[in-house]
Design a protein around this motif. Structure first.
Motif, PDB file in Angstrom:
ATOM      1  N   ALA A 117       0.848  -1.194   0.000  1.00  0.00           N
ATOM      2  CA  ALA A 117       0.000   0.000   0.000  1.00  0.00           C
ATOM      3  C   ALA A 117       0.882   1.241   0.000  1.00  0.00           C
ATOM      4  O   ALA A 117       1.867   1.318   0.725  1.00  0.00           O
ATOM      5  N   PHE A 118       0.475   2.233  -0.821  1.00  0.00           N
ATOM      6  CA  PHE A 118       1.249   3.463  -0.966  1.00  0.00           C
ATOM      7  C   PHE A 118       0.304   4.660  -0.886  1.00  0.00           C
ATOM      8  O   PHE A 118      -0.864   4.582  -1.282  1.00  0.00           O
ATOM      9  N   LEU A 119       0.831   5.783  -0.397  1.00  0.00           N
ATOM     10  CA  LEU A 119       0.061   7.022  -0.327  1.00  0.00           C
ATOM     11  C   LEU A 119       0.939   8.153  -0.856  1.00  0.00           C
ATOM     12  O   LEU A 119       2.064   8.351  -0.381  1.00  0.00           O
ATOM     13  N   PHE A 120       0.411   8.858  -1.849  1.00  0.00           N
ATOM     14  CA  PHE A 120       1.164   9.937  -2.489  1.00  0.00           C
ATOM     15  C   PHE A 120       0.421  11.260  -2.339  1.00  0.00           C
ATOM     16  O   PHE A 120      -0.800  11.313  -2.160  1.00  0.00           O
ATOM     17  N   THR A 121       1.188  12.360  -2.449  1.00  0.00           N
ATOM     18  CA  THR A 121       0.640  13.719  -2.403  1.00  0.00           C
ATOM     19  C   THR A 121       0.969  14.421  -3.713  1.00  0.00           C
ATOM     20  O   THR A 121       2.103  14.333  -4.205  1.00  0.00           O
ATOM     21  N   LEU A 122      -0.024  15.112  -4.295  1.00  0.00           N
ATOM     22  CA  LEU A 122       0.192  15.836  -5.547  1.00  0.00           C
ATOM     23  C   LEU A 122       1.021  17.094  -5.285  1.00  0.00           C
ATOM     24  O   LEU A 122       0.685  17.901  -4.423  1.00  0.00           O
ATOM     25  N   GLN A 123       2.115  17.234  -6.037  1.00  0.00           N
ATOM     26  CA  GLN A 123       3.008  18.379  -5.892  1.00  0.00           C
ATOM     27  C   GLN A 123       2.583  19.513  -6.846  1.00  0.00           C
ATOM     28  O   GLN A 123       1.844  19.294  -7.823  1.00  0.00           O
ATOM     29  N   PRO A 124       3.035  20.760  -6.585  1.00  0.00           N
ATOM     30  CA  PRO A 124       2.660  21.903  -7.443  1.00  0.00           C
ATOM     31  C   PRO A 124       3.034  21.705  -8.901  1.00  0.00           C
ATOM     32  O   PRO A 124       2.369  22.248  -9.798  1.00  0.00           O
ATOM     33  N   ASP A 125       4.098  20.932  -9.169  1.00  0.00           N
ATOM     34  CA  ASP A 125       4.520  20.726 -10.557  1.00  0.00           C
ATOM     35  C   ASP A 125       3.749  19.601 -11.230  1.00  0.00           C
ATOM     36  O   ASP A 125       4.044  19.241 -12.382  1.00  0.00           O
ATOM     37  N   GLY A 126       2.761  19.028 -10.553  1.00  0.00           N
ATOM     38  CA  GLY A 126       1.937  17.971 -11.136  1.00  0.00           C
ATOM     39  C   GLY A 126       2.454  16.568 -10.890  1.00  0.00           C
ATOM     40  O   GLY A 126       1.807  15.592 -11.317  1.00  0.00           O
ATOM     41  N   SER A 127       3.582  16.409 -10.187  1.00  0.00           N
ATOM     42  CA  SER A 127       4.131  15.075  -9.891  1.00  0.00           C
ATOM     43  C   SER A 127       3.573  14.561  -8.563  1.00  0.00           C
ATOM     44  O   SER A 127       3.028  15.321  -7.754  1.00  0.00           O
ATOM     45  N   TRP A 128       3.722  13.272  -8.370  1.00  0.00           N
ATOM     46  CA  TRP A 128       3.282  12.642  -7.140  1.00  0.00           C
ATOM     47  C   TRP A 128       4.500  12.282  -6.281  1.00  0.00           C
ATOM     48  O   TRP A 128       5.466  11.719  -6.776  1.00  0.00           O
TER      49      TRP A 128
END
Length: 327
Positions: free
Chosen positions: A112-123
């Motif tokens: 299981a993984f959890l990512f956050t959207l960055q201002p440049d559009g990357s995770w």
């Protein structure tokens, strides 16, 4: 929480109901307003709704459970194959997150993984603990972000046939309210205070027990003092006896020493007597030998005298005969 998109793959509900291995929904392309999901029984509606959240459970499957817990639910019973997937993108508190749960139903393994959207559009990973795909770290991260399972599925997300709040025990209601009002620290302090009281009560009981022991010891102090005096007197008598025994031992040791010296002297005397006796025997043997030699010499001398006498007599006789012949 605001849904953005969902992708589900390898779920039995869609395979059996729609014959599909994978479905994807982009919620931002749906029309505004109330959205209804319709279909015949067994088409996968509950499977879809039960996965519109980032937690690792399907709440309808736990409707009869008394506790919300990932330990009470298993994706392996709801999925098939080795490549099942739950991918959910959602917004929460002005941030966008992506939750990915990878399920191997055959080997019964999950990541299981959890990512956050960055201002440049990357995770990027929500934190360092969820980079390795460990489910425990993922569950902790989701609860830090969204709250406990009990609070979430009792308030924000109400699944089909969910437990009624009236069936919750008082302790569970109290826990939900504390978390909702963010006063868990007060609850923790209360629990700590209760533990402190319990510890203090135990300490008091221990002190009471020690008090009884001390009073008992005081009651027997007089007897102990009498016993101590008797013991000291016995020790004094024993010390006197030991002193007398030491004097006797010293005297005995002196006598033993004198006897050892006398015995040594007697040993020397016996040795000298033995030597003198041996010398006497040697001298006696020498005397006997000399006497025997003397006797032998005397016999030889007597024989010589007899022989010489015989010779003289023979010579005289021969001379007389010669004279008679001449006359």
């Amino acid at each position: 929480m605001e849904l953005v998109s969902v992708k589900l793959r390898g779920f039995k509900g869609f395979r059996d109901g729609l014959g599909l291995e994978e479905i994807s929904i982009d919620f931002e392309n749906l029309p505004k307003g109330l959205i209804a999901i319709v279909g015949d029984n067994g088409m996968g509606k509950t499977t879809l709704l039960d996965n519109l959240h980032p937690y690792r459970i399907m709440p309808y499957k736990l409707r009869e459970s008394k506790a919300w817990s990932t330990d009470s639910f298993s994706f392996y019973d709801q999925c098939y194959g080795r490549n099942a997937l739950k991918e959910l993108v959602f917004r929460f508190n002005d941030n966008c997150y992506k939750s990915i749960i990878m399920i191997d139903a055959e080997k019964r393994k999950q990541e299981a993984f959890l990512f956050t959207l960055q201002p440049d559009g990357s995770w990027d990973s929500y934190n360092d603990s969820v980079k390795d795909g460990k489910t425990g770290a993922y569950d902790t991260a989701i609860e830090e972000l969204m709250g406990s399972l009990t609070l979430y599925f009792s308030s924000v997300f109400r699944g089909q046939d969910a437990r009624k709040l009236s069936s919750y025990p008082r302790s569970e209601i109290l826990s939900i309210v504390c978390e909702l009002l963010n006063i868990d620290n007060i609850k923790e302090q209360g629990e700590k205070a209760a533990k402190t009281v319990s510890a203090l009560v135990k300490m008091i009981e221990d002190y009471e027990g020690q008090k009884v022991l001390i009073l008992t010891a005081l009651d027997t102090e007089k007897d102990l003092n009498v016993q101590l005096a008797d013991t000291e007197q016995q020790i004094s008598q024993q010390e006197s006896s030991i002193a007398n025994l030491r004097i006797e031992v010293t005297q005995t040791e002196k006598k033993v020493h004198d006897l050892e010296l006398a015995n040594a002297a007697q040993t020397v005397t016996r040795q000298r007597v033995s030597e003198m006796t041996k010398r006497h025997e040697n001298l006696r043997s020498e005397v006997i030998s000399l006497e025997n030699d003397l006797k032998s010499s005397d016999n030889d001398f007597q024989n010589d005298i007899t022989r010489i006498g015989d010779d003289l007599r023979l010579a005289e006789k021969t001379s007389q005969n010669d004279l008679d012949t001449l006359a």
